[in-house]
Design a protein around this motif. Sequence first.
Motif, PDB file in Angstrom:
ATOM      1  N   PRO A 104      -9.294 -30.560 -14.505  1.00 39.85           N
ATOM      2  CA  PRO A 104      -8.164 -30.939 -15.359  1.00 39.85           C
ATOM      3  C   PRO A 104      -7.143 -31.848 -14.682  1.00 39.85           C
ATOM      4  O   PRO A 104      -6.339 -32.478 -15.379  1.00 39.85           O
ATOM      5  CB  PRO A 104      -7.520 -29.574 -15.697  1.00 39.85           C
ATOM      6  N   PHE A 105      -7.176 -31.932 -13.359  1.00 41.09           N
ATOM      7  CA  PHE A 105      -6.157 -32.703 -12.650  1.00 41.09           C
ATOM      8  C   PHE A 105      -6.622 -34.102 -12.254  1.00 41.09           C
ATOM      9  O   PHE A 105      -5.864 -34.886 -11.693  1.00 41.09           O
ATOM     10  CB  PHE A 105      -5.719 -31.948 -11.390  1.00 41.09           C
ATOM     11  N   VAL A 106      -7.887 -34.406 -12.540  1.00 43.25           N
ATOM     12  CA  VAL A 106      -8.446 -35.682 -12.089  1.00 43.25           C
ATOM     13  C   VAL A 106      -7.815 -36.863 -12.811  1.00 43.25           C
ATOM     14  O   VAL A 106      -7.372 -37.836 -12.190  1.00 43.25           O
ATOM     15  CB  VAL A 106      -9.983 -35.684 -12.278  1.00 43.25           C
ATOM     16  N   ALA A 107      -7.750 -36.786 -14.138  1.00 41.22           N
ATOM     17  CA  ALA A 107      -7.311 -37.943 -14.926  1.00 41.22           C
ATOM     18  C   ALA A 107      -5.883 -38.341 -14.621  1.00 41.22           C
ATOM     19  O   ALA A 107      -5.541 -39.529 -14.644  1.00 41.22           O
ATOM     20  CB  ALA A 107      -7.465 -37.631 -16.418  1.00 41.22           C
ATOM     21  N   GLY A 108      -5.029 -37.374 -14.299  1.00 45.16           N
ATOM     22  CA  GLY A 108      -3.622 -37.676 -14.069  1.00 45.16           C
ATOM     23  C   GLY A 108      -3.326 -38.333 -12.741  1.00 45.16           C
ATOM     24  O   GLY A 108      -2.191 -38.780 -12.503  1.00 45.16           O
ATOM     25  N   GLN A 121      -0.780 -23.332  -9.687  1.00 44.31           N
ATOM     26  CA  GLN A 121      -1.373 -24.606  -9.278  1.00 44.31           C
ATOM     27  C   GLN A 121      -1.134 -25.669 -10.346  1.00 44.31           C
ATOM     28  O   GLN A 121      -0.710 -26.800 -10.049  1.00 44.31           O
ATOM     29  CB  GLN A 121      -2.875 -24.453  -9.066  1.00 44.31           C
ATOM     30  N   SER A 122      -1.424 -25.312 -11.576  1.00 41.36           N
ATOM     31  CA  SER A 122      -1.303 -26.264 -12.677  1.00 41.36           C
ATOM     32  C   SER A 122       0.124 -26.767 -12.834  1.00 41.36           C
ATOM     33  O   SER A 122       0.357 -27.968 -13.024  1.00 41.36           O
ATOM     34  CB  SER A 122      -1.784 -25.607 -13.975  1.00 41.36           C
ATOM     35  N   ILE A 123       1.083 -25.856 -12.742  1.00 43.87           N
ATOM     36  CA  ILE A 123       2.484 -26.246 -12.897  1.00 43.87           C
ATOM     37  C   ILE A 123       2.920 -27.177 -11.775  1.00 43.87           C
ATOM     38  O   ILE A 123       3.556 -28.211 -12.005  1.00 43.87           O
ATOM     39  CB  ILE A 123       3.379 -24.992 -12.955  1.00 43.87           C
ATOM     40  N   PHE A 132     -15.765 -37.127  -5.962  1.00 47.90           N
ATOM     41  CA  PHE A 132     -15.394 -35.721  -6.104  1.00 47.90           C
ATOM     42  C   PHE A 132     -14.010 -35.484  -5.519  1.00 47.90           C
ATOM     43  O   PHE A 132     -13.560 -36.180  -4.605  1.00 47.90           O
ATOM     44  CB  PHE A 132     -16.446 -34.767  -5.518  1.00 47.90           C
ATOM     45  N   TYR A 133     -13.338 -34.502  -6.089  1.00 50.16           N
ATOM     46  CA  TYR A 133     -11.912 -34.288  -5.841  1.00 50.16           C
ATOM     47  C   TYR A 133     -11.626 -32.927  -5.216  1.00 50.16           C
ATOM     48  O   TYR A 133     -10.469 -32.534  -5.098  1.00 50.16           O
ATOM     49  CB  TYR A 133     -11.133 -34.425  -7.152  1.00 50.16           C
ATOM     50  N   LEU A 134     -12.652 -32.213  -4.825  1.00 51.78           N
ATOM     51  CA  LEU A 134     -12.518 -30.906  -4.206  1.00 51.78           C
ATOM     52  C   LEU A 134     -13.273 -30.893  -2.890  1.00 51.78           C
ATOM     53  O   LEU A 134     -14.415 -31.374  -2.820  1.00 51.78           O
ATOM     54  CB  LEU A 134     -13.102 -29.822  -5.128  1.00 51.78           C
ATOM     55  N   MET A 193      -7.886 -28.665  -2.691  1.00 54.86           N
ATOM     56  CA  MET A 193      -7.571 -30.009  -3.173  1.00 54.86           C
ATOM     57  C   MET A 193      -6.491 -30.600  -2.271  1.00 54.86           C
ATOM     58  O   MET A 193      -5.748 -29.874  -1.613  1.00 54.86           O
ATOM     59  CB  MET A 193      -7.054 -29.958  -4.614  1.00 54.86           C
ATOM     60  N   LEU A 194      -6.396 -31.910  -2.283  1.00 52.18           N
ATOM     61  CA  LEU A 194      -5.320 -32.601  -1.577  1.00 52.18           C
ATOM     62  C   LEU A 194      -4.481 -33.360  -2.587  1.00 52.18           C
ATOM     63  O   LEU A 194      -5.012 -34.059  -3.452  1.00 52.18           O
ATOM     64  CB  LEU A 194      -5.879 -33.584  -0.538  1.00 52.18           C
ATOM     65  N   SER A 195      -3.186 -33.190  -2.487  1.00 51.40           N
ATOM     66  CA  SER A 195      -2.282 -33.933  -3.353  1.00 51.40           C
ATOM     67  C   SER A 195      -2.423 -35.425  -3.096  1.00 51.40           C
ATOM     68  O   SER A 195      -2.647 -35.854  -1.958  1.00 51.40           O
ATOM     69  CB  SER A 195      -0.847 -33.479  -3.095  1.00 51.40           C
TER      70      SER A 195
END
Length: 553
Positions: A132-136, A109-111, A175-177, A368-370
């Motif tokens: 960890p993916f919110v800020a980006g 997922q992270s990659i 929220f992001y999830l 999550m949604l891209s």
Amino acid sequence: MRTTKKRSVALATTATTLVLALAACSGGGSGGDEATADESELGQVGAMEDYDVGTTFKATEPVTFGLMYRDHPNYPLKDDWDILTKLKENQNVEFDIQTAPLSDWQQAQSIAIGAGNAPDIISVTYPGQEVPFVAGGAILPVSDYIEHMPNFQDKVEKWDLGSELDRLRQEDGKFYLLPGLRESVRPSYTYAVRKDVWEQLGLSLEPETFEDFAADLEKVKAAYPDQFPLSDRWSANGPLEATLNVAAPNFGTAAGWGFGEGTYWDEDAEEFVYTGAMDEYRDLLEYYHGLVADGLMDPESLTQDDDQAKQKLASGQAFAQLTNDQEILTVRKAMTEVGNPGELVMIRVPAGPAGDLQAGTRLVSGLMLSSTAAEEDDFLAMLQFIDWLYYSDEGLEFAKWGVEGETYTKAEDGTRTLAADIDQNGLNPGAPKALNVDFGYHNGVWMLEHGSTDELDQSMLRPEVVEFVQSMSDKELAPVAPPAPLNELEREQVSLWQTALKDHVYQNTAAFILGQRPLSEWDAYVAELEGKNMQQYLDVVNGAQQRYAEKNS
């Protein structure tokens, strides 16, 4: 709208361990107003005009959604699964699937997200793993779009989940999830004991307290002095992670899988304290140290792998072990294979010094949604489909049981029965087919970790599991923390502190339990945590909590 593509090759990643614990800095809160996306601004291809609660979703024309799929080794993905066929036939939906194995899932997922090539829908994400993916900016603030998800809104309102959703909110208030939603907390972990041995010794299968449980183990030890009554498991990534997680609420703390980021909300002081430095954490370790010191728990419990632990229980070298409603079946099978006639049963988790408590959340694994999904011309249809499959009663039943008349039947009173040639969860032992392996149903990718109504959640549980769940229903839920979302700078600031502190806690948790470090050195140990920036870490977290409270008061 994308065209259908072949299933993608699995991402090449190195093995990592799924983090099952929730983010420790989550808690209840007041939330905030949602920034609703205007429907006219969303891609309309395939979307239904009259979609609402009670509506069966079917795209008005064929659509294909990108899906990052967690491939479980127990039921590997098959392109001809019935669930995929039915979704194509009945919902007009297909998937462009990118797979990654369970062993590599979180890193995969992270990659994918970090490289900017994650598919639209990123499945099997536990609360806290999205942070960890919110800020980006690579994942969507899904709270902006729930206006278009009527079933999601309906269950949040009916089940009073608003404050729990608030714990998912980040520093920006969103929220992001999209989590799986449960009507109630459903426990699944507890101790399994040898019923025949307990009855032989006149012991209760319902010990009221952990002290009572220890007294029972003493009697087993007296009857079998050459054996350890308890040989435990789940220490691969930390000492007794599952066991301590289950016991900790009853001692007034958190531990193991529940340790999270190491902060615990002190209701009396109205501030976060460091979990690993709490007196209650010490009490928990003292209890398990006592079991080891008295010869009641196998000291190898903190180092042996799960197969070794299960074999000890199966072969009769031990008489108790932490389990869950699925793992107990594995051990029973192993007992049969070695000719052990003993009977293994689950007991109710005992009460402790802090009371008769259990920790838990009604928000479970979700998706999550891209961020690129919102740019697709079928985005509204995607939202409607997700809402139907994961949050409508009809979609939840379909994902769990399959198709009525094909994979199961349903009586007038609503009782469902699997087809005789299909098994799942031991309901039809020996059946030649499995609902998840051969059909693709009952799969965490499609079910959001079993989030559903209590009735549907328990509909496929064995009677013994239903009995256990009901026995736990009168336990009080442990207090939950208010939100304390960190901003990007704060997350970077505390990340090294968190790691160093947790490593020290885990190292000393094992040492204290095993007696390699005497509990008389507890104050020295706490001073060592202070030397690793414990107070600085707490200052940041408490500052974030106060900031959030002021902003949302």
